[in-house]
Enzyme design. Structure first.
Site, PDB file in Angstrom:
ATOM      1  N   ASP A 101       0.847  -1.202   0.000  1.00 18.74           N
ATOM      2  CA  ASP A 101       0.000   0.000   0.000  1.00 18.74           C
ATOM      3  C   ASP A 101       0.880   1.249   0.000  1.00 18.74           C
ATOM      4  O   ASP A 101       2.048   1.202   0.398  1.00 18.74           O
ATOM      5  CB  ASP A 101      -0.880   0.029   1.249  1.00 18.74           C
TER       6      ASP A 101
HETATM    7  N1  URA Z   1      -1.023  -6.028   3.816  1.00 20.08           N
HETATM    8  C1  URA Z   1      -1.575  -4.800   3.863  1.00 20.08           C
HETATM    9  O1  URA Z   1      -2.620  -4.601   4.452  1.00 20.08           O
HETATM   10  N2  URA Z   1      -0.928  -3.798   3.234  1.00 20.08           N
HETATM   11  C2  URA Z   1       0.259  -3.970   2.604  1.00 20.08           C
HETATM   12  O2  URA Z   1       0.818  -2.996   2.072  1.00 20.08           O
HETATM   13  C3  URA Z   1       0.815  -5.245   2.576  1.00 20.08           C
HETATM   14  C4  URA Z   1       0.145  -6.263   3.198  1.00 20.08           C
END
Ligand code: URA
Length: 230
Positions: A101
């Protein structure tokens, strides 16, 4: 690999130019003109353009320390693409292996070898990814057991694969998962009534993050091999 991909990977032609060259009859495979762009060719096939033999460039494998407020995409969107940090030729040929993310930091693998990245991202291959997670609330004492059993995420029918939790302190844990569902770590903690306030990926398989934020390096041949055998 497909002939159009082979031509791209062995010349300076873009995908569109490679397709046009094939359709125009410029490409010979094992002595005959081939105009079907989807024809499967192997590295040791004799592929030629204007008489010159074409050899695909070797695959590239990188690791990067992703800063926050960047996105795992080849183009800038709301946040800048992390490719802005990577000064490399033909970045458009590379893809990110298991996206993070925008607000997540840490280890990102980047390659142009689709088969290799499938080994890492496919849940069937069980490649472990370790995340350092900072939580808003103290960790629930049942979390370890719930995650080991698998939990149902909102909107999903199947349980998550067994995950392991190591507690560092009451609001900081290391979570190891082998899948990569959308926002998986955040959704796992949401499903037990907590909230992720900081997320950082530390390792993928045996590969550990060892460069500073915004920096990258090529993987060693041992690292590439280990992730292939994962
Ligand atoms: N899980 C998440 O919620 N976000 C990420 O960036 C990676 C794994």
């Amino acid at each position: 690999m497909r002939l159009d991909k082979f031509v791209c990977k062995s010349t300076a032609l873009t995908k569109e130019q490679a397709i046009a060259a094939i359709i125009d009859g410029e490409i010979m495979v094992n002595g005959g003109v081939i105009t079907d762009t989807a024809t499967q060719v192997h590295e040791n096939n004799d592929v030629r353009r204007a008489g010159a033999r074409l050899y695909p460039r070797p695959f590239r494998y990188l690791l990067m320390h992703k800063p926050a407020q960047t996105i795992c995409s080849n183009i800038d969107e709301v946040y800048p693409s992390l490719f802005n940090y990577i000064d490399i030729e033909r970045p458009q040929e590379l893809h990110i292996v298991g996206r993070l993310d925008a607000d997540t930091t840490g280890l990102v693998l980047i390659t142009d070898d689709g088969r290799w990245s499938f080994n890492i991202t496919s849940p069937n291959k069980l490649c472990p990814k370790v995340y350092r997670v900072k939580l808003r609330q103290p960790i629930d004492e049942n979390a370890k057991q719930l995650f080991a059993q698998g939990i149902k995420l909102q909107g999903e029918t199947q349980l998550t694969a067994p995950a392991s939790l190591a507690i560092i302190d009451e609001k900081q844990v290391l979570l190891t998962i082998t899948e990569g569902k959308f926002h998986q770590v955040k959704r796992m903690f949401a499903s037990i009534g907590n909230k992720v306030v900081g997320l950082h990926r530390e390792t993928i398989g045996d590969v550990t993050l060892d460069v500073s934020e915004g920096q990258w390096r090529y993987l060693t041949s041992d690292e590439i091999k280990a992730l292939r055998q994962q």
